[in-house]
Design an enzyme around this catalytic site. Structure first.
Site, PDB file in Angstrom:
ATOM      1  N   ASN A 150       0.825  -1.211   0.000  1.00  0.00           N
ATOM      2  CA  ASN A 150       0.000   0.000   0.000  1.00  0.00           C
ATOM      3  C   ASN A 150       0.857   1.258   0.000  1.00  0.00           C
ATOM      4  O   ASN A 150       1.915   1.303   0.622  1.00  0.00           O
ATOM      5  CB  ASN A 150      -0.925   0.009   1.219  1.00  0.00           C
ATOM      6  CG  ASN A 150      -1.892  -1.158   1.191  1.00  0.00           C
ATOM      7  OD1 ASN A 150      -2.047  -1.786   0.143  1.00  0.00           O
ATOM      8  ND2 ASN A 150      -2.511  -1.450   2.305  1.00  0.00           N
ATOM      9  N   HIS A 185       5.785  -0.600  -2.762  1.00  0.00           N
ATOM     10  CA  HIS A 185       5.347   0.118  -3.963  1.00  0.00           C
ATOM     11  C   HIS A 185       5.368   1.638  -3.798  1.00  0.00           C
ATOM     12  O   HIS A 185       4.686   2.350  -4.527  1.00  0.00           O
ATOM     13  CB  HIS A 185       3.938  -0.365  -4.368  1.00  0.00           C
ATOM     14  CG  HIS A 185       3.916  -1.799  -4.798  1.00  0.00           C
ATOM     15  ND1 HIS A 185       2.772  -2.560  -4.904  1.00  0.00           N
ATOM     16  CD2 HIS A 185       4.937  -2.628  -5.166  1.00  0.00           C
ATOM     17  CE1 HIS A 185       3.083  -3.786  -5.305  1.00  0.00           C
ATOM     18  NE2 HIS A 185       4.388  -3.859  -5.467  1.00  0.00           N
ATOM     19  N   SER A 213      -4.627  -9.689  -3.226  1.00  0.00           N
ATOM     20  CA  SER A 213      -5.029 -10.744  -4.164  1.00  0.00           C
ATOM     21  C   SER A 213      -3.840 -11.604  -4.575  1.00  0.00           C
ATOM     22  O   SER A 213      -4.016 -12.632  -5.227  1.00  0.00           O
ATOM     23  CB  SER A 213      -5.676 -10.106  -5.395  1.00  0.00           C
ATOM     24  OG  SER A 213      -4.795  -9.165  -5.970  1.00  0.00           O
TER      25      SER A 213
HETATM   26  N1  APR Z   1     -10.379  -6.904   4.502  1.00  0.00           N
HETATM   27  C1  APR Z   1      -9.414  -7.741   4.012  1.00  0.00           C
HETATM   28  N2  APR Z   1      -9.256  -7.979   2.681  1.00  0.00           N
HETATM   29  C2  APR Z   1     -10.109  -7.377   1.836  1.00  0.00           C
HETATM   30  C3  APR Z   1     -11.123  -6.508   2.264  1.00  0.00           C
HETATM   31  C4  APR Z   1     -11.259  -6.283   3.671  1.00  0.00           C
HETATM   32  N3  APR Z   1     -12.186  -5.471   4.169  1.00  0.00           N
HETATM   33  N4  APR Z   1     -11.784  -6.051   1.169  1.00  0.00           N
HETATM   34  C5  APR Z   1     -11.199  -6.615   0.104  1.00  0.00           C
HETATM   35  N5  APR Z   1     -10.189  -7.421   0.486  1.00  0.00           N
HETATM   36  C6  APR Z   1      -9.264  -8.217  -0.326  1.00  0.00           C
HETATM   37  C7  APR Z   1      -9.797  -8.694  -1.664  1.00  0.00           C
HETATM   38  O1  APR Z   1     -10.530  -9.906  -1.486  1.00  0.00           O
HETATM   39  C8  APR Z   1      -8.494  -8.914  -2.459  1.00  0.00           C
HETATM   40  O2  APR Z   1      -7.976 -10.210  -2.263  1.00  0.00           O
HETATM   41  O3  APR Z   1      -8.155  -7.397  -0.652  1.00  0.00           O
HETATM   42  C9  APR Z   1      -7.547  -7.869  -1.849  1.00  0.00           C
HETATM   43  C10 APR Z   1      -7.295  -6.672  -2.743  1.00  0.00           C
HETATM   44  O4  APR Z   1      -6.612  -7.089  -3.897  1.00  0.00           O
HETATM   45  P1  APR Z   1      -6.130  -6.023  -4.987  1.00  0.00           P
HETATM   46  O5  APR Z   1      -7.226  -5.058  -5.282  1.00  0.00           O
HETATM   47  O6  APR Z   1      -5.567  -6.799  -6.123  1.00  0.00           O
HETATM   48  O7  APR Z   1      -4.971  -5.212  -4.210  1.00  0.00           O
HETATM   49  P2  APR Z   1      -3.457  -5.623  -3.948  1.00  0.00           P
HETATM   50  O8  APR Z   1      -3.318  -7.094  -3.818  1.00  0.00           O
HETATM   51  O9  APR Z   1      -3.003  -4.772  -2.826  1.00  0.00           O
HETATM   52  O10 APR Z   1      -2.768  -5.142  -5.285  1.00  0.00           O
HETATM   53  C11 APR Z   1      -1.386  -5.305  -5.427  1.00  0.00           C
HETATM   54  O11 APR Z   1      -1.356  -4.159  -7.504  1.00  0.00           O
HETATM   55  O12 APR Z   1      -2.492  -2.494  -8.548  1.00  0.00           O
HETATM   56  C12 APR Z   1      -1.252  -2.830  -8.016  1.00  0.00           C
HETATM   57  O13 APR Z   1       0.491  -1.581  -7.092  1.00  0.00           O
HETATM   58  C13 APR Z   1      -0.864  -1.926  -6.887  1.00  0.00           C
HETATM   59  O14 APR Z   1      -0.027  -2.459  -4.687  1.00  0.00           O
HETATM   60  C14 APR Z   1      -1.010  -2.795  -5.665  1.00  0.00           C
HETATM   61  C15 APR Z   1      -0.778  -4.191  -6.219  1.00  0.00           C
END
Ligand code: APR
Length: 231
Positions: A87, A104, A172
């Site tokens: 994040n 990041h 994710s």
């Molecule tokens: N509590 C816990 N997890 C949650 C919640 C919640 N309230 N709401 C959603 N999630 C989960 C979703 O199920 C998903 O698995 O958070 C995850 C978010 O995934 P992404 O949107 O893909 O975010 P992230 O994994 O942080 O992305 C990685 O990708 O876009 C780039 O650089 C950006 O740092 C980011 C990287």
């Protein structure tokens, strides 16, 4: 003290009001990722990229940590905790975590396009096209974009290799190299994955525990279990 390493993603900040990237209604639904978050996008249309991150910076500045961030910060009373976050917000720091690695980058910081060592704290201020560093180079967000190296990855991997316990919260696990960190965890260390939608983890990982809950309830629950078992 046992070493806990935590990998966090956008999901931990969702309940603080910041959108995730890939959930329904997520940030990437309304934007072409490559236009706003890649080095090619920056070269093509820097003003659009600046505008995108100016909005993110302003929004993130006013948000507050939730019970998930706070429970991780509180674990420092009983464990040696390092947070490795994907994040770009600073909610872990606001919650009181003292060892946070930003894989990041960080929204509140900006840097020179001519000298990467020149990094400035901008809080919630916007960067405008034409804003320069002291050497006269354009400023850019201090963010790792698609197509760029992840300078903190080696540091993060080295710390992960020493983990006694590994937590994954709200990611994710689809973006590399961050997603590969779980493969650096010692084989016998327990790995807790807290996410309402179970991410896919390679089968070679064992000692996996899935907590299919939101961060605000799942993290405090795991923290309680860790204290009972490992303190
Ligand atoms: N509590 C816990 N997890 C949650 C919640 C919640 N309230 N709401 C959603 N999630 C989960 C979703 O199920 C998903 O698995 O958070 C995850 C978010 O995934 P992404 O949107 O893909 O975010 P992230 O994994 O942080 O992305 C990685 O990708 O876009 C780039 O650089 C950006 O740092 C980011 C990287």
């Amino acid at each position: 003290m046992k070493k806990i390493v935590v990998l966090t993603g956008a999901g931990i900040s969702a309940e603080s009001g910041l959108k995730t990237f890939r959930d329904a209604g997520g940030l990437w639904e309304n934007h072409d990722i490559m236009e706003v978050a890649s080095i090619d996008g920056w070269h093509k249309n820097p003003e659009l990229v600046l505008q995108f991150y100016n909005e993110r910076r302003k929004q993130a500045y006013s948000t507050m940590p939730n019970e998930g961030h706070k429970a991780l910060a509180d674990l420092e009373k009983d464990f040696d905790v390092t947070i490795i976050t994907q994040n770009v917000d600073n909610l872990h720091e606001k919650a009181g975590s003292t060892k946070v690695i930003h894989l990041h980058g960080e929204l509140s910081k900006v840097r020179s396009t001519g000298d990467a060592k020149l990094i400035y704290e901008y809080a919630d201020k916007p960067i405008h096209w034409g804003d320069t560093c002291e050497k006269g180079h354009q400023l850019r967000p201090h963010i790792v974009w698609f197509g760029e190296a992840v300078p903190m990855m080696q540091v993060a991997a080295t710390i992960t290799e020493k983990a006694d316990i590994f937590l994954v919260v709200g990611t994710s696990l689809v973006v590399y190299p961050a997603a590969s960190l779980i493969d650096f965890v010692p084989t016998n260390a327990p790995k807790y994955i807290i996410d309402p939608h179970k991410p896919t983890v390679s089968k070679q990982n064992n000692h996996l525990f899935f907590i299919e809950e939101k961060a605000t309830t799942g993290v405090p629950k795991v923290a309680k279990e860790l204290r009972e078992k490992y303190k």
